[in-house]
Write a protein that holds these residues in place. Structure first.
Motif, short mmCIF file in Angstrom:
data_model
loop_
_atom_site.label_atom_id
_atom_site.label_comp_id
_atom_site.label_asym_id
_atom_site.label_seq_id
_atom_site.Cartn_x
_atom_site.Cartn_y
_atom_site.Cartn_z
N GLU A 1 0.87 -1.28 -0.05
CA GLU A 1 0.18 -0.12 0.07
C GLU A 1 0.72 1.36 0.07
OE1 GLU A 1 -2.74 -0.02 3.44
OE2 GLU A 1 -3.90 -1.90 2.42
N ALA A 2 0.37 2.21 -0.65
CA ALA A 2 1.08 3.51 -0.72
C ALA A 2 0.73 4.09 0.54
CB ALA A 2 0.46 4.35 -1.94
N GLN A 3 1.82 5.07 1.00
CA GLN A 3 1.83 5.94 2.23
C GLN A 3 0.93 7.11 2.03
OE1 GLN A 3 3.27 4.82 4.98
NE2 GLN A 3 3.41 2.94 3.79
N LEU A 4 0.54 7.63 3.13
CA LEU A 4 -0.53 8.98 2.82
C LEU A 4 0.70 9.95 2.91
CD1 LEU A 4 -3.37 8.13 5.21
CD2 LEU A 4 -3.18 8.08 2.71
N ASP A 5 1.34 10.47 1.82
CA ASP A 5 2.13 11.37 1.71
C ASP A 5 2.11 12.36 0.62
OD1 ASP A 5 2.97 9.71 -0.31
OD2 ASP A 5 4.84 8.93 0.70
N GLN A 6 2.98 13.09 0.50
CA GLN A 6 2.68 14.19 -0.65
C GLN A 6 2.69 13.64 -2.21
OE1 GLN A 6 1.95 17.58 0.15
NE2 GLN A 6 1.29 17.46 -2.07
N GLU B 1 -4.99 15.44 6.81
CA GLU B 1 -6.29 15.79 6.99
C GLU B 1 -7.06 16.28 6.00
OE1 GLU B 1 -3.53 16.62 8.70
OE2 GLU B 1 -3.87 15.50 10.49
N ALA B 2 -6.45 17.19 4.99
CA ALA B 2 -6.92 17.83 3.92
C ALA B 2 -7.34 16.63 2.79
CB ALA B 2 -6.28 19.03 3.17
N PHE B 3 -6.47 15.74 2.96
CA PHE B 3 -6.78 14.58 1.83
C PHE B 3 -7.94 13.84 2.37
CE2 PHE B 3 -5.81 10.10 0.71
CZ PHE B 3 -5.72 10.28 -0.78
N LYS C 1 -10.83 15.85 1.51
CA LYS C 1 -11.40 15.90 0.18
C LYS C 1 -11.93 14.45 -0.29
CE LYS C 1 -9.39 17.85 -4.12
NZ LYS C 1 -10.48 18.77 -4.25
N VAL C 2 -11.33 13.39 0.10
CA VAL C 2 -11.83 12.01 -0.22
C VAL C 2 -13.38 11.94 0.33
CG1 VAL C 2 -11.46 9.47 0.16
CG2 VAL C 2 -9.55 10.99 -0.21
N LYS C 3 -13.55 12.37 1.36
CA LYS C 3 -14.56 12.03 2.09
C LYS C 3 -15.76 12.94 1.22
CE LYS C 3 -17.47 12.67 6.42
NZ LYS C 3 -17.16 12.87 7.93
N THR C 4 -15.50 14.22 0.66
CA THR C 4 -16.38 15.12 0.06
C THR C 4 -16.63 14.50 -1.25
OG1 THR C 4 -15.50 17.28 0.96
CG2 THR C 4 -16.59 17.25 -1.13
N ILE C 5 -15.63 13.89 -1.98
CA ILE C 5 -15.88 13.36 -3.36
C ILE C 5 -16.67 12.29 -3.11
CG2 ILE C 5 -14.75 12.22 -5.14
CD1 ILE C 5 -12.37 14.01 -4.81
N LEU C 6 -16.60 11.37 -1.90
CA LEU C 6 -17.37 10.28 -1.88
C LEU C 6 -18.79 10.43 -1.52
CD1 LEU C 6 -16.81 7.12 -1.67
CD2 LEU C 6 -16.69 7.53 0.82
N SER C 7 -19.03 11.51 -0.91
CA SER C 7 -20.25 11.91 -0.35
C SER C 7 -21.06 12.54 -1.64
CB SER C 7 -20.30 13.23 0.58
OG SER C 7 -21.56 13.56 0.89
N GLU C 8 -20.43 13.34 -2.47
CA GLU C 8 -20.92 13.86 -3.75
C GLU C 8 -21.67 12.59 -4.67
OE1 GLU C 8 -18.03 16.43 -5.29
OE2 GLU C 8 -18.57 17.88 -3.99
#
Length: 442
Positions: free
Chosen positions: A249-254, A270-272, A275-282
């Motif tokens: 698995e990839a690391q949660l990095d830049q 946190e921003a990542f 953003k994932v949550k926002t897109i998933l919700s949409e």
């Protein structure tokens, strides 16, 4: 000319059109004279052939063409004057066309069958048996989405010893020699007892098992083989490991942030996640919106039982498709067709009664939204926004203009549904993703 209408059923009728010589002969003679001026007939200078000869050569075809033109215009004008809603297209009597003597006949009679509905009465004050839903995301869905992203952008490795979520590449053979194939075996597809045999193995190790009992779900899907081949995977088999494939698995990095959302769009974990949550919700809200709209349509259709001319429509569908569909095909698909037709009639009635129109600007905006979503999903949205006008024009002019009409219909439907939502009292319920999936399955 004489046109008569005979309503022999609540939703079907016959139309008869009688033509006399006076209705067509003057125009036919004029067209034959025009042919005579241009005709190039052997033995005569161009345009100098006798009228009688030209009439013998071209008279019948000109007559047929002119009468068909008169019939088409007259029938369309007549039906436009009626108060009922015509469904499909008028069906000409096949017997009439076979019995015509075009050479000698002076008077003609043509019959058509039509199907229609009338007196569509809407009542939006009725209680609609429909419920609209709102999806509430849980941490589970967000975490699963993050896990999928990490796997999608992870690195492939080939370890020496297998672990639980690996893919084993190797040779699957039946002990009796009836089957042999090299394939990839996902260990996640195996049941709890069998998977233990495949954990901790190395290259060239051989494991015995019965695929038909060990593999969960569809064997063909798990092993990416045909259903016919999957049916043969019963009994004693061996699997010899050629290679072990594992995704780290990839690391949660830049680096991951930039790969997923583009350079410098997200800079913190946190921003990542947000953003994932926002897109998933949409994405879920788009799905639930479509589902809710279908619920409302079903409720309106249930409240407005239209008496459709079923026999006529089935015949029209067969004849209109010119042999491309069978009676069995029509019988199978008719319920869905009837439902869509009923909704179309209800929607058009609501639009007409309430002056609801899809404007050109609405079509343009909806098409832009669709194109932006497509470009965003390919990661090219920001770069290609400047070319939006080109994309917009190419799409709306494509498919011989049908794309424009489809978008206009879509906009019209949305406006109608928005109007209905403002008029009826709908039950609302907030549900989780699992509940929504259950609703979709049912």
């Amino acid at each position: 000319m004489e046109i008569t209408l005979d309503k022999h059923a609540a939703n079907e009728a016959s139309v008869k059109i009688k033509l006399g010589e006076a209705d067509y002969q003057q125009t036919v003679d004029a067209k034959i004279k025009d042919h005579a001026k241009k005709a190039n007939i052997k033995g005569f200078r161009p345009g100098k052939a006798p009228f009688t000869m030209v009439k013998n050569l071209y008279g019948t075809s000109v007559l047929v063409e002119e009468i068909n033109a008169i019939l088409s215009k007259s029938l369309n004008d007549f039906l436009k004057e009626q108060e009922f809603e015509i469904l499909g297209d008028p069906l000409p009597s096949e017997e009439d066309s076979k019995s015509i003597d075009w050479k000698n006949q002076k008077d003609f009679e043509f019959g058509y069958k039509i199907g229609f509905v009338e007196n569509i009465e809407l009542n939006l004050d009725q209680k609609i048996d429909a419920k609209v839903y709102e999806i509430a995301l849980s941490d589970k869905e967000v975490n699963e989405a993050i896990d999928n992203i990490k796997k999608q952008y992870g690195k492939m490795t080939n370890p020496e010893v297998s672990e639980e979520n690996d893919f084993l590449y190797g040779d699957l053979k039946a002990d009796d020699g009836s089957y042999e194939e090299t394939l990839s075996l996902p260990l996640t597809s195996l049941d709890g007892r069998t998977v233990k045999k495949f954990i901790g193995v190395k290259k060239e190790d051989t494991i015995s098992f019965d695929p038909s009992k060990a593999i969960k779900g569809e064997i063909s899907e798990a092993l990416n083989i045909s259903k016919e081949a999957a049916e043969n995977l019963k009994g004693d088999f061996t699997f010899t490991v050629q290679n072990i494939n594992r995704t780290e698995e990839a690391q949660l990095d830049q680096e991951l942030f930039d790969k997923v959302f583009g350079p410098d769009q997200v800079s913190t974990e946190e921003a990542f996640l947000e953003k994932v949550k926002t897109i998933l919700s949409e994405n879920y809200q788009k799905e639930i919106k479509v589902f809710n709209e279908e619920q409302i349509k079903d409720g309106l259709i249930s409240n407005h039982k239209l008496d459709l001319p079923e026999a006529f429509l089935k015949e029209w569908l067969i004849r209109a498709n010119e042999g491309k569909v069978s009676n069995e095909d029509v019988e199978k698909e008719f319920p869905a067709y009837a439902k869509q037709l009923t909704w179309s009639l209800i929607s058009n009635k609501i639009s007409k009664d309430n002056d609801i129109k899809a404007e050109h600007e609405d079509v343009m905006e909806k098409t832009k939204e669709m194109i932006r979503e497509q470009l965003a999903s390919s990661g090219m949205g920001a770069q290609l926004e400047d070319n939006m006008d080109m994309f917009l024009q190419n799409y709306l002019q494509g498919n011989e203009g049908k794309n424009y009409m489809q978008m206009m219909t879509s906009v019209q439907n949305e406006k109608v549904l928005d109007f209905v939502k403002s008029k009826v009292n709908l039950k609302e319920e907030k549900i989780g993703v699992e509940k929504f999936k259950e609703l979709l399955e049912n």
